[in-house]
Design a protein around this motif. Structure first.
Motif, short mmCIF file in Angstrom:
data_model
loop_
_atom_site.label_atom_id
_atom_site.label_comp_id
_atom_site.label_asym_id
_atom_site.label_seq_id
_atom_site.Cartn_x
_atom_site.Cartn_y
_atom_site.Cartn_z
N ASN A 119 0.81 -1.22 0.00
CA ASN A 119 0.00 0.00 0.00
C ASN A 119 0.85 1.27 0.00
OD1 ASN A 119 -2.27 -1.53 -0.02
ND2 ASN A 119 -3.13 -0.74 1.89
N GLU A 120 2.03 1.20 0.56
CA GLU A 120 2.91 2.37 0.61
C GLU A 120 3.62 2.53 -0.73
OE1 GLU A 120 7.07 3.30 2.75
OE2 GLU A 120 5.47 2.69 4.14
N ASP A 121 3.53 3.73 -1.32
CA ASP A 121 4.08 3.98 -2.65
C ASP A 121 5.58 3.71 -2.73
OD1 ASP A 121 1.60 4.69 -3.58
OD2 ASP A 121 1.90 6.85 -3.34
N ARG A 122 6.31 4.16 -1.72
CA ARG A 122 7.77 3.99 -1.75
C ARG A 122 8.15 2.50 -1.72
NH1 ARG A 122 11.21 7.26 2.61
NH2 ARG A 122 10.14 8.95 1.50
N HIS A 123 7.41 1.74 -0.93
CA HIS A 123 7.63 0.30 -0.83
C HIS A 123 7.37 -0.37 -2.19
CE1 HIS A 123 6.28 -3.73 1.19
NE2 HIS A 123 7.46 -3.84 0.63
N ALA A 124 6.25 -0.03 -2.82
CA ALA A 124 5.90 -0.61 -4.12
C ALA A 124 6.93 -0.22 -5.18
CB ALA A 124 4.50 -0.16 -4.54
N GLU A 125 7.36 1.03 -5.16
CA GLU A 125 8.31 1.51 -6.17
C GLU A 125 9.66 0.83 -6.04
OE1 GLU A 125 9.59 3.01 -9.46
OE2 GLU A 125 7.53 3.31 -8.77
N ASP A 126 10.05 0.52 -4.80
CA ASP A 126 11.30 -0.18 -4.55
C ASP A 126 11.30 -1.54 -5.26
OD1 ASP A 126 13.82 -0.81 -3.34
OD2 ASP A 126 12.76 -1.92 -1.77
N VAL A 127 10.19 -2.25 -5.15
CA VAL A 127 10.08 -3.57 -5.78
C VAL A 127 9.96 -3.43 -7.31
CG1 VAL A 127 8.66 -5.65 -5.97
CG2 VAL A 127 9.10 -4.63 -3.72
N LYS A 128 9.19 -2.45 -7.77
CA LYS A 128 9.07 -2.22 -9.21
C LYS A 128 10.43 -1.95 -9.85
CE LYS A 128 4.43 -0.16 -9.15
NZ LYS A 128 3.66 1.10 -9.39
N LYS A 129 11.25 -1.17 -9.17
CA LYS A 129 12.58 -0.83 -9.67
C LYS A 129 13.43 -2.09 -9.82
CE LYS A 129 16.56 2.13 -8.61
NZ LYS A 129 17.12 3.10 -7.63
N ALA A 130 13.35 -2.97 -8.82
CA ALA A 130 14.12 -4.22 -8.88
C ALA A 130 13.61 -5.12 -10.00
CB ALA A 130 14.03 -4.94 -7.53
N ILE A 131 12.31 -5.15 -10.21
CA ILE A 131 11.73 -5.97 -11.29
C ILE A 131 12.21 -5.46 -12.64
CG2 ILE A 131 9.58 -6.54 -12.48
CD1 ILE A 131 9.96 -8.18 -9.98
N ARG A 132 12.25 -4.16 -12.82
CA ARG A 132 12.73 -3.58 -14.08
C ARG A 132 14.21 -3.93 -14.29
NH1 ARG A 132 9.43 0.92 -12.43
NH2 ARG A 132 11.27 1.97 -11.53
N LEU A 133 14.95 -4.00 -13.22
CA LEU A 133 16.38 -4.29 -13.31
C LEU A 133 16.63 -5.74 -13.69
CD1 LEU A 133 19.38 -3.46 -12.84
CD2 LEU A 133 19.05 -4.10 -10.44
N TYR A 134 15.91 -6.66 -13.06
CA TYR A 134 16.17 -8.09 -13.27
C TYR A 134 15.35 -8.71 -14.40
CZ TYR A 134 18.86 -8.15 -8.94
OH TYR A 134 19.80 -7.92 -7.97
N GLU A 135 14.22 -8.11 -14.74
CA GLU A 135 13.36 -8.58 -15.82
C GLU A 135 13.10 -10.09 -15.74
OE1 GLU A 135 15.27 -7.36 -19.41
OE2 GLU A 135 14.52 -5.31 -19.28
N PRO A 136 12.50 -10.56 -14.67
CA PRO A 136 12.24 -12.00 -14.53
C PRO A 136 11.24 -12.50 -15.56
CG PRO A 136 11.09 -10.79 -12.82
CD PRO A 136 11.97 -9.79 -13.52
#
Length: 284
Positions: free
Chosen positions: A64-81
């Motif tokens: 629910n917290e934007d910063r928390h969600a963005e942290d994970v989104k950034k990692a997903i963009r980096l690793y592209e699973p």
């Protein structure tokens, strides 16, 4: 990216089985209780099990917290699973997490009763209810700093390779969250001192502790102490031995994470029995 949901009521053993479920399906990344996990490492996010309330834990797990969600989104963009496994207590929860993180719609679903027997599920529920224990599917060293003092234990998972032969396939960590209905517990500085006093008194070359100070912080405990040592022992390796032994015993007995331990040899005393023996050994 293919998104798979792993679904089951709270306490039924999803986190315990998540690594196995992911490995069996060739999935490298897992979303579990606010964390993005790759193999045995935490890549991004924060654990919902450190929230102070049950409501706070649910909000964290849902990003629910934007910063928390963005942290994970950034990692997903980096690793592209290619694939990712999302753990949730319901279909709706898994769908909401996927939407919140900007993932494609969930394309496959696995339910806990498909990978665990009724007996295993009942056993997991009993452990959760009676002991308040939760599993995080990463090794202890990955989360130790976040769970200092919260009954953190390693749980190693083995796979049978043959008769009498087993292969270690992963390690998980068992914790009691801060929002546990069983309440919080504290360990007094004096109790820590008593443990350390007992440990040091059994180390050859140590006479006594002359000064002791402990500070508890959210990430662990900071310890300072002055020691009176027995003449005849080599000081530097003795102090290193004391640091290692005290750290090992305190972390084992209390689950506190020792962040720093500063030890000073303040003075020396003669001990006719120990000192003479040590002096003879040092000459040899």
């Amino acid at each position: 990216m293919k998104v798979i949901g792993f679904i089951g009521p709270s306490g039924t053993g999803k986190s315990h089985r998540s690594s196995w479920v992911a490995r069996e399906r060739g999935i490298e990344f897992i979303i579990d209780d606010g964390l993005l996990i790759r193999g045995s490492r935490i890549i991004a996010g924060k654990t919902a099990k450190r929230e102070k309330t049950k409501i706070g834990s649910i909000k964290c797990a849902l990003f629910n917290e934007d910063r928390h969600a963005e942290d994970v989104k950034k990692a997903i963009r980096l690793y592209e699973p290619e694939q990712i496994l999302i753990l949730g207590t319901s279909d709706n929860m898994v769908d909401n997490i996927a939407r919140r993180l900007g993932f494609p719609p969930v394309s496959g679903r696995i339910y806990i009763h498909e990978v665990a027997s009724d007996f295993e599920i009942k056993q997991a529920l009993s452990t959760r209810k009676e002991q308040g224990k939760h599993v995080i599917p990463v090794p202890t060293f990955e989360i130790k700093k976040d769970f200092s003092g919260y009954f953190l234990d390693p749980l190693q998972i083995f796979k049978r390779k043959g008769k009498g032969s087993y292969q270690l396939i992963g390690e998980k960590s068992v914790v009691r969250p801060t929002f546990s209905y069983m309440g919080n517990y504290t360990i007094s500085d004096y109790t820590v001192y008593q443990i350390i006093e007992y440990v040091t008194s059994n180390i050859e070359g140590v006479s006594r502790i002359s000064r002791f100070r402990a500070e508890n912080h959210p990430d662990g405990i900071y310890i300072e102490m002055d020691l009176v040592l027995i003449y005849g022992y080599i000081i530097k390796p003795l102090l290193r031995k004391i640091q290692d032994k005290v750290t090992e015993e305190v972390e084992h007995l209390t689950a506190l994470n020792i962040k720093a331990m500063n030890i000073m040899a303040k003075s020396l005393v003669m001990d006719s029995k120990k000192g003479a023996g040590a002096a003879a050994l040092s000459r040899e």
